[in-house]
Scaffold this active site. Sequence first.
Site, short mmCIF file in Angstrom:
data_model
loop_
_atom_site.label_atom_id
_atom_site.label_comp_id
_atom_site.label_asym_id
_atom_site.label_seq_id
_atom_site.Cartn_x
_atom_site.Cartn_y
_atom_site.Cartn_z
NE ARG A 1 38.45 44.36 37.43
CZ ARG A 1 38.52 44.95 36.58
NH1 ARG A 1 38.92 44.24 35.25
NH2 ARG A 1 40.46 45.42 36.17
CD GLU B 1 41.36 40.41 37.90
OE1 GLU B 1 40.65 39.92 36.90
OE2 GLU B 1 41.20 41.38 37.47
C1 LIG Z 1 41.41 48.72 35.95
C2 LIG Z 1 41.61 47.99 33.93
O1 LIG Z 1 42.59 48.69 33.56
O2 LIG Z 1 41.56 46.50 33.70
P1 LIG Z 1 41.44 45.72 32.66
O3 LIG Z 1 43.04 45.76 32.88
O4 LIG Z 1 39.80 44.15 33.12
O5 LIG Z 1 40.90 47.02 32.08
MG LIG Z 2 41.99 41.80 33.42
#
Ligand SMILES: CC(=O)OP(=O)(O)O
Ligand SMILES: [Mg+2]
Length: 406
Positions: A93, A389
Amino acid sequence: MTATRVLVLNSGSSSVKYQLLDMSDSSRLAVGLVERIGEETSRLKHTPLATGESRETNGPIADHEAALKAVAEELAKDGLGLDSPELAAIGHRVVHGGKTFTEPTVVDDAVLAEIERLIPVAPLHNPANLTGIRTAQALRPDLPQVAVFDTAFHTTMPEAAARYAIDVKTADEHRIRRYGFHGTSHAYVSRATAELLGKAPEEVNVIVLHLGNGASASAVERGRCVDTSMGLTPLEGLVMGTRSGDMDPAVIFHLMRVGGMSTDEIDTLLNKKSGLIGLCGDNDMREIRRRIDEGAEDAAQARLAFDIYIHRLKKYIGAYYAVLGRVDAVAFTAGVGENAAPVREAAIAGLEALGLAVDGELNAVRSGEPRLISPEGARVAVAVVPTDEELEIADQTYALVRNGNA
Ligand SMILES: CC(=O)OP(=O)(O)O
Ligand SMILES: [Mg+2]
Ligand SMILES: Nc1ncnc2c1ncn2[C@@H]1O[C@H](COP(=O)(O)OP(=O)(O)O)[C@@H](O)[C@H]1O
């Protein structure tokens, strides 16, 4: 033997979530999490699915490189080491891909350089993602490393939604625009919602509410994102665990001029000490609900934080209803969206005129499956759709490498 396994790494600012999957049947072989990287109290929790028995290691893990090496050691103990010839690729990711990356991409030096160039607009995330890729490359230099970008799904946003109303020349010079994040989740959940309705993604309009520690909303029209709440960075939009979301940008000038704060201090304030934690001292929705439900001494503060969180969420539901014109479903996902029934109930309350309602009994059901929580026959479906994800990243990674494109 065909290599069919994919290791997925989701590196956050202080954590790494990982999964090893066999893409011949999309089954999980191992899942795990390293938390509190860089602190004395780091924790690695590893679960091989063959036995389902988790192992926990506690003790300091200094950085993401050490974290990934520890993960590789745990996998090796189960005979699932990174040296396995069955491993086809490692999927990563990557949070910020700017306008450059609209698709999953096999990593080479130019790709690494571009991810690095984007650090100033994703300072909490891109450095961790880069370390994850570099460490994985060092462990398996022969394997394709695939970057799957949070921003990719949002590159279909029209200019009217993606541009800020600031001087065009300045914006273009500094590449200031709304990129949006959590795109892998918004893509997966909008598709899964269509499936739940028995429709193709191209047939439905969906509002996706990804409510985790970071939180964002998106308007998905016939499978394509047309608006999302995060912007240049993951700071804009909804109230989050530790981030403020939307506010008048003049607050920043005021804090500098009148409050005497530095740029870095304000950055830390808005990204790490605001949102729910800034409002009531807790960023975990479970704890906030406990304080409210038990009528704790400091319940009023928790109540206010909850109300501000819900008010913002409701505004975005209304805004995206207007952007889409016709809405088939509102889907709740991620840690808060999947688990916090009071959040779902409060966010939808009062929206009957829009065809939106939540059935109390259905909303109380706890399940890991996609499900409807709107009353039977409702004009607009309200759904809980668990995000995945890691599976989405594995799918995209495997699709890219299986035909030898890498
Ligand atoms: C882009 C983002 O906010 O990711 P996370 O929710 O994993 O911090
Ligand atoms: Mg997350
Ligand atoms: N049972 C629950 N009730 C309410 N909130 C929950 C529950 N379980 C998890 N959460 C919330 O989910 C958040 C984490 O969501 P997650 O999607 O895992 O976030 P991230 O991927 O950003 O770390 C926690 O901060 C917590 O507030």
